[in-house]
Motif scaffolding. Structure first.
Motif, mmCIF file in Angstrom:
data_model
loop_
_atom_site.group_PDB
_atom_site.id
_atom_site.type_symbol
_atom_site.label_atom_id
_atom_site.label_comp_id
_atom_site.label_asym_id
_atom_site.label_seq_id
_atom_site.Cartn_x
_atom_site.Cartn_y
_atom_site.Cartn_z
ATOM 1 N N GLU A 147 0.679 -1.008 0.091
ATOM 2 C CA GLU A 147 0.015 -0.092 -0.254
ATOM 3 C C GLU A 147 0.919 1.179 0.024
ATOM 4 O O GLU A 147 0.565 2.035 -0.620
ATOM 5 N N ALA A 148 1.870 1.243 0.675
ATOM 6 C CA ALA A 148 2.720 2.545 0.907
ATOM 7 C C ALA A 148 3.551 2.546 -0.553
ATOM 8 O O ALA A 148 3.750 3.667 -0.910
ATOM 9 N N ALA A 149 3.758 1.521 -1.205
ATOM 10 C CA ALA A 149 4.354 1.750 -2.539
ATOM 11 C C ALA A 149 3.366 2.167 -3.619
ATOM 12 O O ALA A 149 4.033 2.991 -4.382
ATOM 13 N N ILE A 150 2.356 1.839 -3.377
ATOM 14 C CA ILE A 150 1.142 2.140 -4.399
ATOM 15 C C ILE A 150 0.815 3.830 -4.112
ATOM 16 O O ILE A 150 0.876 4.585 -5.186
ATOM 17 N N TYR A 151 0.919 4.249 -2.987
ATOM 18 C CA TYR A 151 0.540 5.300 -2.598
ATOM 19 C C TYR A 151 1.826 6.219 -2.961
ATOM 20 O O TYR A 151 1.535 7.439 -3.693
ATOM 21 N N GLY A 152 3.025 5.740 -2.674
ATOM 22 C CA GLY A 152 4.210 6.685 -3.298
ATOM 23 C C GLY A 152 4.358 6.888 -4.609
ATOM 24 O O GLY A 152 4.667 8.010 -5.244
ATOM 25 N N ALA A 156 -6.244 10.292 -3.074
ATOM 26 C CA ALA A 156 -7.001 10.032 -1.971
ATOM 27 C C ALA A 156 -7.558 8.651 -1.794
ATOM 28 O O ALA A 156 -7.246 7.787 -0.688
ATOM 29 N N ARG A 157 -7.343 7.988 -2.926
ATOM 30 C CA ARG A 157 -7.879 6.447 -2.801
ATOM 31 C C ARG A 157 -6.802 5.669 -2.282
ATOM 32 O O ARG A 157 -6.928 4.743 -1.366
ATOM 33 N N GLU A 158 -5.614 5.934 -2.629
ATOM 34 C CA GLU A 158 -4.522 5.189 -2.540
ATOM 35 C C GLU A 158 -4.073 5.471 -0.836
ATOM 36 O O GLU A 158 -3.759 4.920 -0.115
ATOM 37 N N PHE A 159 -4.102 6.862 -0.610
ATOM 38 C CA PHE A 159 -3.822 7.268 0.799
ATOM 39 C C PHE A 159 -4.847 6.534 1.961
ATOM 40 O O PHE A 159 -4.510 6.159 3.001
ATOM 41 N N GLU A 160 -6.064 6.482 1.490
ATOM 42 C CA GLU A 160 -7.314 5.668 2.398
ATOM 43 C C GLU A 160 -6.656 4.345 2.572
ATOM 44 O O GLU A 160 -6.905 3.745 3.627
ATOM 45 N N ALA A 161 -6.433 3.485 1.425
ATOM 46 C CA ALA A 161 -6.042 2.252 1.520
ATOM 47 C C ALA A 161 -4.922 2.118 2.410
ATOM 48 O O ALA A 161 -4.791 1.131 3.352
#
Length: 76
Positions: A27-32, A51-56
């Motif tokens: 999840e951190a990699a996807i958000y980054g 926002a969607r990635e951060f929420e995940a």
């Protein structure tokens, strides 16, 4: 003076951070990646672009923290 003051409790919680972060590596990699992709050049990150990635990521952290606090066998 007791050893169980706010600083001792905070230190104990911080010791769990590497384990918790490792549980949310995907999840951190996807958000980054989202942040990186939306801020190319001098472009600034705008609210809600990721926002969607951060929420995940936030939900993963919450789940990991609640599991770490309760322990692996707390639901048995």
């Amino acid at each position: 003076m007791s050893g169980s003051n706010v600083w001792s409790r905070s230190r104990e919680k911080l010791k769990l951070f590497p384990e918790i972060f490792a549980q949310c590596a995907d999840e951190a990699a996807i958000y980054g990646k989202c942040v990186s992709d939306t801020t190319t050049g001098k472009q600034e990150l705008k609210k809600d672009l990721c926002a969607r990635e951060f929420e995940a990521l936030k939900m993963c952290f919450r789940n990991a923290v609640s599991g770490a606090v309760q322990g692996p066998c707390s639901g048995v």
